[in-house]
Design a protein around this motif. Structure first.
Motif, mmCIF file in Angstrom:
data_model
loop_
_atom_site.group_PDB
_atom_site.id
_atom_site.type_symbol
_atom_site.label_atom_id
_atom_site.label_comp_id
_atom_site.label_asym_id
_atom_site.label_seq_id
_atom_site.Cartn_x
_atom_site.Cartn_y
_atom_site.Cartn_z
ATOM 1 N N MET A 107 0.824 -1.207 0.000
ATOM 2 C CA MET A 107 0.000 0.000 0.000
ATOM 3 C C MET A 107 0.858 1.257 0.000
ATOM 4 N N LEU A 108 1.910 1.247 0.826
ATOM 5 C CA LEU A 108 2.793 2.411 0.940
ATOM 6 C C LEU A 108 3.453 2.729 -0.400
ATOM 7 N N SER A 110 2.500 1.818 -3.354
ATOM 8 C CA SER A 110 1.483 2.185 -4.354
ATOM 9 C C SER A 110 1.123 3.664 -4.227
ATOM 10 N N VAL A 111 0.945 4.131 -2.980
ATOM 11 C CA VAL A 111 0.610 5.541 -2.724
ATOM 12 C C VAL A 111 1.784 6.443 -3.118
ATOM 13 N N ILE A 112 3.006 6.003 -2.785
ATOM 14 C CA ILE A 112 4.201 6.781 -3.145
ATOM 15 C C ILE A 112 4.297 6.920 -4.664
ATOM 16 N N TYR A 114 1.852 6.912 -6.797
ATOM 17 C CA TYR A 114 0.830 7.870 -7.236
ATOM 18 C C TYR A 114 1.321 9.308 -7.072
ATOM 19 N N PHE A 115 1.893 9.613 -5.905
ATOM 20 C CA PHE A 115 2.360 10.984 -5.665
ATOM 21 C C PHE A 115 3.556 11.342 -6.544
ATOM 22 N N SER A 118 1.987 11.976 -10.037
ATOM 23 C CA SER A 118 1.103 13.145 -10.105
ATOM 24 C C SER A 118 1.851 14.455 -9.869
ATOM 25 N N PHE A 271 -5.932 4.210 -9.285
ATOM 26 C CA PHE A 271 -6.893 4.106 -8.180
ATOM 27 C C PHE A 271 -7.505 2.708 -8.116
ATOM 28 N N MET A 274 -4.884 0.626 -6.342
ATOM 29 C CA MET A 274 -4.884 0.850 -4.896
ATOM 30 C C MET A 274 -6.136 0.270 -4.240
ATOM 31 N N SER A 277 -5.785 -3.444 -3.839
ATOM 32 C CA SER A 277 -4.853 -3.697 -2.729
ATOM 33 C C SER A 277 -5.534 -3.464 -1.388
ATOM 34 N N ALA A 278 -6.258 -2.342 -1.278
ATOM 35 C CA ALA A 278 -6.897 -1.968 -0.006
ATOM 36 C C ALA A 278 -7.992 -2.939 0.418
#
Length: 316
Positions: A107-108, A110-112, A114-115, A118, A271, A274, A277-278
């Motif tokens: 998750m971490l 995947s979010v990294i 995205y940022f 973007s 999304f 994520m 995954s979530a």
């Protein structure tokens, strides 16, 4: 004709990946590397080689949508398609390390990702290096943890200890050549297919290319589940997703920057990745704890079918 190039490319990638794994493991034994380290590093890197070659080839060809879509689509397919079908055939028991280390890392990262994408619509050398370093740290923690728990590695073939130097070199040459030409043909076929179907390269990469690179894992899981053997573990699938982002995209970005050419990669596909995954956390804990059974597998598979449908219809 474009479908033929895609199929031939995928066949070569499967053959190349298999030869690379065998030669890498045999070579590791010659350097007296422990089975635990071989299983968690050498095999993981070798099995990610097809995805790496496809993304790298696509990035070098200026097809960033294929480079990104291949990884994002593959991560979605690993959970929605591979885990979904496997759980429908035979329910999966989940161990506690899933939510203590593997899932948070997936998750971490995947979010990294995205940022990173973007922030400037590009994944550059520094960001690729940061992703790869995070993988090295994760593997270090994983190996240290596994050693303390005396974990047994089942996937390493002991017969490879006896492999001759000639065979190792031959396997490396065959594997390398098959991966090179397989990635060339697959990327070429995917571009041609996108043109002939009137959809973007992104659609083909997050669906057909991603499913293609997940086929070996799916086949192995289904066969194991049908034989009532230990099916593919959730840890393996999550590990594959972590490697896809940190190793495949990380190394590719270090060689060639990956740009976001299609805005739907950031507004939709990532999304979906994520979300798949979530959703594993509620699936693992509700209603039956630490098991993903047939109904949960069906939910994942239906969600994956919806994703594929929307990917094709979303641009028309």
């Amino acid at each position: 004709m474009s479908l033929l190039w895609v199929i031939l490319g995928l066949i070569l990638l499967v053959i190349g990946g298999e030869f690379l794994v065998r030669s890498s493991v045999a070579l590791s034994f010659k350097f007296n590397i422990s089975k635990l380290v071989i299983g968690m590093t050498v095999v993981s890197f070798a099995t990610s080689a097809p995805e790496l070659l496809v993304s790298l080839q696509a990035a070098l060809d200026g097809s960033s949508d294929i480079a990104l879509g291949n990884v994002i689509g593959s991560n979605i397919a690993n959970i929605g398609l591979v885990l979904g079908i496997t759980a429908i055939i035979s329910p999966l028991a989940i161990d506690k390390s899933f939510y203590k280390l593997n899932w948070p890392m997936m998750m971490l990262i995947s979010v990294i990702l995205y940022f990173m994408l973007s922030s400037g619509n590009v994944l550059d050398f520094k960001e690729g290096l940061a992703l790869f370093i995070s993988l090295v740290i994760f593997l270090y923690i994983l190996i240290k943890k596994s050693k303390s728990e005396a974990e047994v590695v089942e996937d390493i073939d002991d017969a490879l200890m006896e492999t001759s130097n000639f065979k190792v070199v031959l396997w490396l040459i065959i594997g390398g050549a098959a991966l090179y030409f397989g990635s060339e043909w697959l990327v070429f076929g995917a571009k041609e297919m996108a043109l002939s179907l009137g959809v973007s390269e992104r659609v083909i990469s997050v669906t057909m290319v991603a499913i293609g690179t997940s086929v070996p894992e799916l086949a192995a899981s289904v066969i194991a589940a049908l034989k009532k053997e230990k099916a593919i573990s959730l840890g393996n699938l999550i590990g594959s997703n972590i490697f896809n982002i940190a190793s495949v995209l990380g190394l590719t970005a270090m060689i060639q920057s990956i740009s976001v050419d299609n805005p739907q990669i950031l507004s939709s596909d990532i999304f979906w990745m994520m979300a798949f995954s979530a959703v594993l956390i509620p699936l693992v804990f509700i209603p039956k704890r630490f098991e993903i059974g047939r109904y949960k597998g069906l939910i994942l598979l239906v969600a994956y079918a919806i994703f594929i449908f929307l990917a094709f219809t979303g641009e028309k």
